[in-house]
Design an enzyme around this catalytic site. Structure first.
Site, PDB file in Angstrom:
ATOM      1  N   GLY A  12       0.821  -1.212   0.000  1.00 56.11           N
ATOM      2  CA  GLY A  12       0.000   0.000   0.000  1.00 56.11           C
ATOM      3  C   GLY A  12       0.848   1.252   0.000  1.00 56.11           C
ATOM      4  N   ASP A 128      -0.029   1.993   8.654  1.00 54.12           N
ATOM      5  CA  ASP A 128      -0.582   1.237   9.783  1.00 54.12           C
ATOM      6  C   ASP A 128       0.313   1.196  11.017  1.00 54.12           C
ATOM      7  OD1 ASP A 128      -2.780   0.557   8.159  1.00 54.12           O
ATOM      8  OD2 ASP A 128      -1.714  -1.157   7.327  1.00 54.12           O
TER       9      ASP A 128
END
Length: 323
Positions: A12, A128
């Site tokens: 990502g 994250d």
């Protein structure tokens, strides 16, 4: 003697990836190296999508969000034949070493390439903050600030109309975005990947806040914990009397101009990575530990235990539940 290095971003996208790419290009050129960028991660590496980079390109992308060189997932990279094709393409361009910016999956690819003679250094690029061997990852600070700004705006409306909102944030099995944002915004209820609250518990807690005349309530949850946060919002509304909505922030958390801290972290890590490659090192992951950057063996970082933040979460829940 090292002459040519490559860079790829994998997994990502994360704000600050471009700053890392720019720092690697500038540092490499300053050290007399030729620097190449691989388009679309390992997929581009296998397909031979490799371009020589220059200072102008680095300067152009430094402050941009996302990743200018693209990213793509390639599960097939675990196959030896696929990796052999990637190595062949690197050798075709004379690239002897590679900097890989991404998460845990990206590091496994970097480790395998190192075993095949291409020294690789990994940088933690993920919003994250789920790379346990680094205190913070590139992109986390920007995503966190995006979430905090969004919740502050939602709070304005909830406070104005005596309502409740269930806000779902990313995290991919790591609750740091929910935890940090919850503490920063005063979210009354926080449910994370590490300490999930049942729907019944959430509904009960919101009901108590309603009975205590709390004017607005934010329920902050990590992604993938509940089948449908909109359904959860309806349950809260039926039990508490609050008009309740759900807001899924989604990919808005990934985009945007990187924060100053993400640019600083990405730039210093990029410089550090080139210096490690020039020393002939490979199979390493660069992480932040306190105020220092450290290089650890990739294999060992994948098995490190996650830091226990349960007390911070308990403190946040206690503070934010007060009426």
């Amino acid at each position: 003697m090292l002459r040519k290095i490559g860079i790829l971003t994998s997994g990502g996208d994360a704000p600050g990836m471009n700053a890392a790419v720019a720092a690697i290009i500038k540092t490499g050129i300053a050290k007399g190296l030729e620097v190449y960028v691989v388009e679309d991660g390992y997929k581009g590496l296998v397909n031979g999508c490799i371009q020589k980079a220059d200072i102008a390109f680095a300067s152009e992308i430094q402050s941009r969000g996302g990743t200018a060189i693209g990213s793509a997932r390639l599960p097939e990279f675990q196959e030896l034949a696929v990796r052999e094709k990637a190595v062949m393409n690197l050798k075709k361009f004379g690239i002897e070493a590679l900097v890989v910016i991404g998460g845990d999956g990206s590091y496994m690819g970097a480790q395998r390439l190192t075993e095949m003679g291409i020294n690789c250094i990994g940088l933690p690029g993920t919003i994250d903050n789920d790379i346990v061997s680094s205190d913070y990852t590139i992109g986390f600070d920007t995503a966190l600030n995006t979430i905090v700004e969004a919740i502050d705006r939602i709070r304005d409306t909830m406070q104005s109309h005596n309502r409740c909102d269930v806000v779902e944030v990313m995290g991919n099995k790591c609750g740091d975005l929910a935890l940090y944002a919850g503490l920063a915004t005063g979210a009354e209820i926080i449910s994370t990947s590490e300490d999930k609250l049942s729907e019944e518990t959430i509904v009960s807690q919101v009901k108590k806040l309603s009975e205590a005349s709390k004017r607005s309530v934010i329920v902050l949850v990590s992604e993938k914990l509940y089948p449908d946060v909109h359904s959860l919002a309806k349950k809260i509304e039926e039990a508490s009397g609050y008009i309740t909505r759900a807001t899924v922030l989604g990919h808005i958390q990934r985009g945007g101009t990187p924060s100053a801290m993400d640019r600083y972290l990405a730039t210093t890590m990029g410089i550090f990575a080139v210096e490690e490659l020039l020393k002939g090192h490979g199979g390493l992951y660069v992480g932040q530990q306190g105020n220092d950057l450290v290089a650890r063996d990739i294999q060992s970082t994948l098995n490190m235990a996650r830091k226990d933040k349960s007390q911070v979460l308990a403190d946040a829940r206690l503070l934010n539940s007060q009426v």
